[in-house]
Design a protein around this motif. Structure first.
Motif, mmCIF file in Angstrom:
data_model
loop_
_atom_site.group_PDB
_atom_site.id
_atom_site.type_symbol
_atom_site.label_atom_id
_atom_site.label_comp_id
_atom_site.label_asym_id
_atom_site.label_seq_id
_atom_site.Cartn_x
_atom_site.Cartn_y
_atom_site.Cartn_z
ATOM 1 N N LEU A 127 43.391 28.395 40.877
ATOM 2 C CA LEU A 127 42.735 29.701 40.900
ATOM 3 C C LEU A 127 42.625 30.295 39.497
ATOM 4 C CD1 LEU A 127 44.424 31.289 44.078
ATOM 5 C CD2 LEU A 127 42.069 30.498 43.863
ATOM 6 N N GLY A 128 43.684 30.092 38.685
ATOM 7 C CA GLY A 128 43.656 30.596 37.314
ATOM 8 C C GLY A 128 42.554 29.934 36.498
ATOM 9 N N ASN A 129 42.419 28.611 36.656
ATOM 10 C CA ASN A 129 41.361 27.890 35.929
ATOM 11 C C ASN A 129 39.975 28.348 36.368
ATOM 12 O OD1 ASN A 129 43.200 26.371 34.443
ATOM 13 N ND2 ASN A 129 43.322 24.751 35.997
ATOM 14 N N ASN A 130 39.820 28.528 37.677
ATOM 15 C CA ASN A 130 38.525 28.999 38.189
ATOM 16 C C ASN A 130 38.171 30.372 37.625
ATOM 17 O OD1 ASN A 130 38.219 26.693 39.700
ATOM 18 N ND2 ASN A 130 39.002 27.604 41.593
ATOM 19 N N LYS A 131 39.185 31.231 37.543
ATOM 20 C CA LYS A 131 38.928 32.575 37.025
ATOM 21 C C LYS A 131 38.528 32.521 35.547
ATOM 22 C CE LYS A 131 40.857 37.228 36.776
ATOM 23 N NZ LYS A 131 40.515 37.459 35.374
ATOM 24 N N ILE A 132 39.164 31.637 34.782
ATOM 25 C CA ILE A 132 38.808 31.507 33.363
ATOM 26 C C ILE A 132 37.338 31.100 33.229
ATOM 27 C CG2 ILE A 132 39.177 30.098 31.306
ATOM 28 C CD1 ILE A 132 42.168 30.019 32.079
ATOM 29 N N GLN A 133 36.914 30.138 34.064
ATOM 30 C CA GLN A 133 35.519 29.676 34.010
ATOM 31 C C GLN A 133 34.541 30.803 34.379
ATOM 32 O OE1 GLN A 133 35.232 26.211 36.486
ATOM 33 N NE2 GLN A 133 36.667 24.999 35.246
ATOM 34 N N LEU A 134 34.900 31.572 35.413
ATOM 35 C CA LEU A 134 34.026 32.671 35.834
ATOM 36 C C LEU A 134 33.968 33.764 34.772
ATOM 37 C CD1 LEU A 134 34.972 32.994 39.624
ATOM 38 C CD2 LEU A 134 32.868 32.057 38.662
ATOM 39 N N THR A 172 28.800 36.357 40.553
ATOM 40 C CA THR A 172 29.973 35.971 39.773
ATOM 41 C C THR A 172 31.016 37.075 39.775
ATOM 42 O OG1 THR A 172 28.562 34.626 38.338
ATOM 43 C CG2 THR A 172 30.764 35.141 37.528
ATOM 44 N N MET A 173 30.596 38.316 39.588
ATOM 45 C CA MET A 173 31.534 39.442 39.603
ATOM 46 C C MET A 173 32.229 39.557 40.963
ATOM 47 S SD MET A 173 29.310 42.311 37.544
ATOM 48 C CE MET A 173 30.550 43.590 37.730
ATOM 49 N N ARG A 174 31.471 39.328 42.039
ATOM 50 C CA ARG A 174 32.061 39.376 43.378
ATOM 51 C C ARG A 174 33.103 38.275 43.541
ATOM 52 N NH1 ARG A 174 27.657 39.951 45.935
ATOM 53 N NH2 ARG A 174 27.198 37.752 46.337
ATOM 54 N N ASN A 175 32.805 37.082 43.031
ATOM 55 C CA ASN A 175 33.756 35.969 43.129
ATOM 56 C C ASN A 175 35.011 36.232 42.311
ATOM 57 O OD1 ASN A 175 32.083 34.538 44.829
ATOM 58 N ND2 ASN A 175 31.113 33.369 43.182
ATOM 59 N N VAL A 176 34.869 36.888 41.153
ATOM 60 C CA VAL A 176 36.034 37.223 40.323
ATOM 61 C C VAL A 176 36.961 38.180 41.071
ATOM 62 C CG1 VAL A 176 36.780 38.476 38.256
ATOM 63 C CG2 VAL A 176 34.940 36.793 38.098
ATOM 64 N N ILE A 177 36.370 39.170 41.718
ATOM 65 C CA ILE A 177 37.178 40.134 42.475
ATOM 66 C C ILE A 177 37.939 39.445 43.600
ATOM 67 C CG2 ILE A 177 37.054 42.139 44.010
ATOM 68 C CD1 ILE A 177 34.665 43.104 42.322
ATOM 69 N N GLN A 190 34.278 33.305 31.578
ATOM 70 C CA GLN A 190 33.430 32.782 30.502
ATOM 71 C C GLN A 190 31.952 32.911 30.861
ATOM 72 O OE1 GLN A 190 34.950 28.790 30.116
ATOM 73 N NE2 GLN A 190 36.588 29.398 28.670
ATOM 74 N N LEU A 191 31.623 32.631 32.122
ATOM 75 C CA LEU A 191 30.229 32.747 32.566
ATOM 76 C C LEU A 191 29.764 34.195 32.482
ATOM 77 C CD1 LEU A 191 27.678 31.598 33.825
ATOM 78 C CD2 LEU A 191 28.746 31.817 36.077
ATOM 79 N N LEU A 192 30.611 35.131 32.918
ATOM 80 C CA LEU A 192 30.259 36.548 32.835
ATOM 81 C C LEU A 192 30.059 36.988 31.391
ATOM 82 C CD1 LEU A 192 32.508 38.391 35.485
ATOM 83 C CD2 LEU A 192 30.019 38.290 35.416
ATOM 84 N N SER A 193 30.916 36.497 30.508
ATOM 85 C CA SER A 193 30.808 36.842 29.086
ATOM 86 C C SER A 193 29.477 36.347 28.514
ATOM 87 C CB SER A 193 31.977 36.230 28.320
ATOM 88 O OG SER A 193 31.876 36.517 26.950
#
Length: 535
Positions: A425-432, A460-465, A434-437
């Motif tokens: 989950l931590g890795n997925n959040k880092i990728q998301l 992407t923002m919804r998935n991050v939340i 980066q995409l948002l940035s």
């Protein structure tokens, strides 16, 4: 002759040789002269004349102008006059015109208004009606020349209840025709912050004014206020009654009560299953086959038979559980029971305490104590994380009895699962992130995003939340498991009387079968072994 009068009318003419009476016929089919008006006129003015001739002239005057001498007396000519009539409630004034003698004066607007004022009328004089009366002059007709302002009646206040005020428990009829006594709508559930009633204030109406300028009150209306018990508060404007707790609401008379404690005599066919967002107090029994669920605590004064009892808080059974191998009891907090017998499952997030635990599956995330006069654990499977205490475990008959402390191996496996899951989950959040940035930089450079990129940003923002929520949830579970595993080293089983042959001791993934009787001791885990040591 009066030119502007289109109805039939009469006039008296005072001449040197006596009094003459003239009747003028109506025009265009209007109303002819009424003999009643003529008789009223001569009575009002005290005129002595031949009434027979008056009547004959009135009849003849319906069709043609008729003149007849009705008296030898010399009569003083009378001007046009009005007969005023004020209603009993002083809200309406009527005026009836009577014609002048031939050649006498006619009334003016000013004279009529002065007449009305002389009668005490201060409000509501209708000048338009008076002008119409003067322009047409229909003699004998009642004109409304003044009207008071009628009061506007209001409406009673009332309270709109946002719950069923006439609960009548009815069993559910299933599609196959059978009757389900478990589902009865006999509780008005309410959540904290819910509006339970709305006050519709009374409309008092508006005052009126009568012809004399006096205030006229509208009809009285009922004034209502909220009558309520504790756990309720009115909104700032006073129009809404709001529950301060989650529980149930009832109406007794005209008083509203909200409680987060549901009190019942028994749980049976009369109540159906109970699912309550608060505390439940049962003064009697919970009958086999029924379910009691509460977000808060549950207290049962009687016996719990083969029923299901689930509480978010603690559970107290003053008499005990007669499980019939069907009872399921689960508490988020602790459980205290007189006894536990033949229960399919009893589990608690806190400690469990009973005088005796017989032939039941019992688990606690803290401690289990069989205390009191008997202090027995016989048969079944009894497990706690930290400690189990009893006077006697097992019996002389060698009844199979399992008691265990420490962390279940499955819990350790769950810790490993959570660690791996959190890494992913931590890795997925880092990728998301980066995409948002990258999307934000593109937006800053170009000033805006096309529809496709905007949709990607939103998704992407919804998935991050959602990821953050799941990470928080799993971290909390991992922390709790680690705490329990950390306490496992001090786990023990204490016996204050005897542990008998046939008892199986379990410490995590290690087990030991008692091959002899042990008196007044405690069992602990040392390394890979389970040992008996002094208390």
């Amino acid at each position: 002759m009066i030119d502007n009068c289109r109805t039939g009318y009469f006039q008296f003419d005072a001449r040197q040789d006596g009094l003459y009476f003239i009747v003028f016929p109506p025009k265009d089919g209007n109303r002819p002269v009424s003999i009643d008006d003529v008789l009223y006129y001569i009575e009002k003015k005290k005129i002595n004349c031949d009434t027979v001739k008056l009547g004959e002239a009135v009849k003849a005057g319906c069709n043609t102008e008729t003149e007849v001498k009705v008296s030898e007396e010399i009569v003083h000519p009378y001007a046009e006059f009005v007969d005023y009539r004020i209603s009993a409630d002083c809200m309406r004034a009527e005026a009836v015109f009577y014609p002048p003698f031939v050649g006498a004066d006619m009334l003016t607007m000013e004279e009529i208004v002065k007449d009305l004022q002389y009668l005490g009328i201060k409000h509501g004089i209708d000048n338009n009606s008076i002008e119409q009366m003067l322009s047409v002059r229909e003699y004998g007709k009642a004109y409304n020349v003044a009207a008071g302002t009628a009061p506007r009646d209001g409406q009673d206040g009332y309270i709109e209840y946002k719950f069923n005020t006439e609960l009548k428990p009815r069993p559910k009829i299933n599609d196959d025709g059978t009757v389900d006594f478990h589902t009865l709508e006999n509780i008005n559930h309410v959540n904290k912050g819910d509006v339970v009633a709305v006050l519709h204030r009374e409309d008092r109406g508006d005052d009126g004014i009568d012809l004399l300028g006096r205030r006229v009150l509208p009809k009285k209306v009922n004034h209502v206020v909220f009558r309520h018990g504790k756990n309720l508060v009115q909104s700032e404007d006073g129009k809404e009654l709001i529950s301060q707790v989650s529980g149930h609401v009832v109406l007794e008379g005209d008083k509203i009560f909200v409680s987060n404690v549901l009190e019942l005599v028994n749980v049976d066919n009369s109540t159906g299953d109970i699912d309550y967002d608060g505390d439940v107090v049962i003064k009697g029994n919970v009958v086999a086959g029924f379910t009691v669920k509460a977000a808060g605590n549950i207290t049962v004064s009687g016996i719990v038979e083969g029923a299901t009892v689930i509480a978010g808080g603690s559970i107290t059974f003053n008499r005990g559980i007669q499980g019939m191998t069907k009872a399921v009891v689960k508490a988020g907090g602790s459980i205290v029971s007189k006894f536990i017998e033949s229960a399919e499952s009893v589990s608690a997030g806190g400690s469990i305490e009973a005088d005796s635990i017989l032939h039941s599956k019992v688990t606690s995330k803290e401690t289990i104590k069989a205390s009191g006069k008997n202090g027995l654990i016989i048969g079944g499977d009894v497990k706690a994380v930290y400690m189990i205490e009893a006077k006697a475990i097992g019996n002389t008959m060698g009844t199979n009895t399992t008691v265990g402390v420490g962390v279940n191996p499955a819990m350790k496996r769950r810790v490993d699962e959570l660690k791996n899951s959190l890494d992913k989950l931590g890795n997925n959040k880092i990728q998301l992130d980066q995409l948002l940035s990258a999307i934000r930089k593109k937006q800053e450079l170009e000033g805006s995003l096309d529809a496709e990129k905007h949709e990607l940003q939103t998704k992407t923002m919804r998935n991050v939340i959602m990821l953050e929520q799941e990470i928080t949830k799993q971290k909390k579970e991992l922390e709790e498991l680690r705490k329990q595993i950390g306490e496992e080293k001090r786990a023990c089983i204490k016996v204050y009387d005897a542990a008998y042959v046939g008892v199986k001791l379990v410490f995590g993934d290690q087990c030991m079968f008692l091959k002899k009787k042990y008196d007044y001791c405690q069992f602990v885990k040392e390394g890979a072994d389970i040992k008996c040591v002094a208390i």
